[in-house]
Write an enzyme that holds these catalytic residues in place. Structure first.
Site, PDB file in Angstrom:
ATOM      1  N   LYS A   1      -4.212 -37.860  25.867  1.00 61.43           N
ATOM      2  CA  LYS A   1      -4.605 -37.816  27.277  1.00 61.43           C
ATOM      3  C   LYS A   1      -3.463 -38.154  28.228  1.00 61.43           C
ATOM      4  O   LYS A   1      -3.406 -37.639  29.349  1.00 61.43           O
ATOM      5  CB  LYS A   1      -5.812 -38.726  27.500  1.00 61.43           C
ATOM      6  CG  LYS A   1      -7.092 -38.202  26.857  1.00 61.43           C
ATOM      7  CD  LYS A   1      -8.268 -39.094  27.159  1.00 61.43           C
ATOM      8  CE  LYS A   1      -9.572 -38.473  26.634  1.00 61.43           C
ATOM      9  NZ  LYS A   1      -9.552 -38.245  25.196  1.00 61.43           N
TER      10      LYS A   1
ATOM     11  N   ARG B   1     -10.912 -26.059  22.335  1.00 59.15           N
ATOM     12  CA  ARG B   1     -11.857 -25.465  21.394  1.00 59.15           C
ATOM     13  C   ARG B   1     -12.988 -24.820  22.173  1.00 59.15           C
ATOM     14  O   ARG B   1     -13.040 -24.884  23.402  1.00 59.15           O
ATOM     15  CB  ARG B   1     -12.439 -26.548  20.485  1.00 59.15           C
ATOM     16  CG  ARG B   1     -13.034 -27.702  21.294  1.00 59.15           C
ATOM     17  CD  ARG B   1     -13.788 -28.686  20.442  1.00 59.15           C
ATOM     18  NE  ARG B   1     -14.132 -29.904  21.158  1.00 59.15           N
ATOM     19  CZ  ARG B   1     -15.143 -30.038  21.995  1.00 59.15           C
ATOM     20  NH1 ARG B   1     -15.935 -28.994  22.245  1.00 59.15           N
ATOM     21  NH2 ARG B   1     -15.385 -31.191  22.600  1.00 59.15           N
TER      22      ARG B   1
ATOM     23  N   GLU C   1      -7.614 -45.564  34.065  1.00 63.32           N
ATOM     24  CA  GLU C   1      -7.732 -44.699  35.232  1.00 63.32           C
ATOM     25  C   GLU C   1      -8.644 -45.367  36.249  1.00 63.32           C
ATOM     26  O   GLU C   1      -9.544 -46.128  35.882  1.00 63.32           O
ATOM     27  CB  GLU C   1      -8.322 -43.333  34.856  1.00 63.32           C
ATOM     28  CG  GLU C   1      -7.375 -42.399  34.163  1.00 63.32           C
ATOM     29  CD  GLU C   1      -8.001 -41.047  33.890  1.00 63.32           C
ATOM     30  OE1 GLU C   1      -7.240 -40.091  33.659  1.00 63.32           O
ATOM     31  OE2 GLU C   1      -9.248 -40.943  33.904  1.00 63.32           O
TER      32      GLU C   1
END
Length: 472
Positions: free
Chosen positions: A115, A291, A199
């Protein structure tokens, strides 16, 4: 063109891929463990091979999957979603074995699965991200200092992995101290990595994701967005395409951002770029799923494009058959995840034998499932039984069709989320297409529905009453 595909998965998504193979004239190969020997994907595939007795290890073994693909003469592997779908080692091993991996390249999976690396790539590409740490956190003291700078609430997140695991919201320094070791532990157990970052928490945002396709010739397109805001504990419950909460300017903007994100990492095959939309109308990049998504059918319903077949065409080396201006949307679609869970008992899994099952039908209704009457749901995997998808020309008609389809579908012998979805579709807030990720928490009354008994349960009760009466 690809001739034979090993499906490195099970259940509903394996059946979905088998159907795409059948329409393309491609031989499908299923795999299974002892727990899945009676699975519908095993029955429907052209060939099936045994993974071994361990219900989890078989589906997670890159070595075993590639060996079966080679031994059975497959020239491609489709990972579906979950299990090995975002494991770069599978893509790498397939390439070494001369087998096509139906997905992006290993280095792209690796980069976007991290990430922090994904955030850095998006920042470089000019895609807005949520304010947060520049790297992994080294201590709780560092986390506390950064939280003071960016302001509470904040989110602690596992650097690798996903699926709603390894994520904790912290509203105070005490929360942060308590959750820091907890997220470290969750990240280590779930993803094998003790790396976490921080975050700023976007409070009750809309969760909007964009479907993208990229070929090996530099072409990237988006297929509009999906609204995934209705979720519980970061797990999606239902999805809608397109979002009834966006205007056309927002829709065009987020589509452009998603294509830019894909181009920035040279993305190929199908993928999803996920965003948070805050209350001021700002979009922030959240993550990229490298995906196929569980909710891909709603995109297929509004565009008429078969995403699984497109994945196979791209992996075969073909260019996209359409440009961005060729992709149109029509109406709205909504997907309900039908899970074997008891919403009135904190959504605990409800595994067991399905005594009776029938799918919903009629205009604008699609059911993707891998269950049948008499099937015993194994307790080793996730609880999703089926995906009920409805389509209609406008929002109001979509909701009415969803209500009708949820009455049509029948799954007996286990508890399911069907009545919970019925409750959602009756709330004024949902009917007005005004909801965010705090919807479920704001509506605890959704579990207050009457418990109904199946015909088999009623028969058991009646028999017991008769027996007791005769014994008097």
């Amino acid at each position: 063109m690809i001739r034979k595909i090993l499906i490195a998965n099970r259940g509903e998504i394996a059946v979905r891929i088998i159907r795409a193979c059948a329409e393309l004239g491609i031989v499908s190969v299923a795999v299974h463990t002892d727990a899945d020997r009676h699975g519908l994907h095993v029955k429907k595939a052209d060939e099936a091979y045994y993974l071994g007795p361990d219900s989890q290890a078989g589906y997670l073994s890159v070595h075993r999957m590639v060996n079966i693909a080679r031994a059975s003469g497959c020239d491609a592997v489709h990972p579906g979603y979950g299990f090995l779908s975002e494991n770069p080692d599978l893509a790498r091993r397939c390439e070494r074995a001369g087998i096509r991996f139906i997905g992006p390249r290993a280095e792209v999976i690796e980069r976007m699965g991290d990430k922090l690396a994904a955030r850095a790539a998006m920042i470089a590409a000019g895609v807005p991200v949520v304010p947060g740490s520049e790297g992994n956190l080294n201590s709780v003291e560092e986390a506390l200092e950064l939280a003071t700078q960016i302001g509470y609430p904040v989110m602690l997140k596992a650097t690798t992995g996903g699926g709603g695991r390894g994520i904790r919201r912290c509203d105070t320094p005490a929360d942060l101290r308590r959750n820091y070791t907890r997220v470290l532990s969750e990240a280590t157990k779930a993803f094998g990595s003790a790396e976490i970052f921080m975050e700023k928490a976007v409070v009750n945002p809309r969760h909007i994701e964009v479907q993208i396709l990229g070929d090996n010739h530099g072409n990237v397109v988006h297929l509009f967005e999906r609204d995934c805001s209705i979720q519980r504990r970061h797990q999606k419950l239902l999805e809608i395409a397109p979002s009834p909460q966006l205007d056309e300017a927002q829709r065009a903007h987020i589509g452009t951002l998603a294509v830019r994100a894909a181009q920035a990492v040279d993305y190929t095959n199908a993928g999803t770029v996920e965003f948070l939309l805050d209350n001021s109308g700002e979009f922030y990049f959240m993550e990229m799923n490298t995906r196929l998504q569980v909710e891909h059918p709603v995109t297929e319903m509004i565009t008429g494009i078969d995403l699984v077949q497109q994945q196979i065409h791209i992996a075969s080396g073909a260019p996209l058959a359409f440009a961005q201006q060729d992709i149109t949307r029509r109406g709205y679609a909504m997907e309900f995840r039908i899970n074997a869970e008891d919403p009135q008992n904190d959504f605990l899994p409800s595994f067991g034998r399905i005594t009776r099952y029938f799918a919903a039908g009629g205009p604008g209704v699609r059911t993707d499932a891998a269950i049948y009457t008499g099937y015993t749901i194994p307790p080793h995997y996730d609880s999703m039984l089926a995906k009920l998808v409805v389509w209609a020309l406008d929002w109001d008609a979509l909701v009415r069709r969803g209500q009708r389809a949820l009455q049509d579908i029948g799954v007996y012998g286990v508890k399911t989320t069907i009545p919970y979805h019925q409750q959602i579709l009756q709330t004024p807030q949902f009917l007005a297409a005004d909801f965010d990720t705090g919807f479920v928490e704001a509506h605890p009354e959704l579990t207050d529905y009457p418990v109904t008994r199946s015909s088999s349960e009623l028969a058991t009760v009646i028999a017991a009453v008769i027996a007791a009466h005769r014994g008097l």
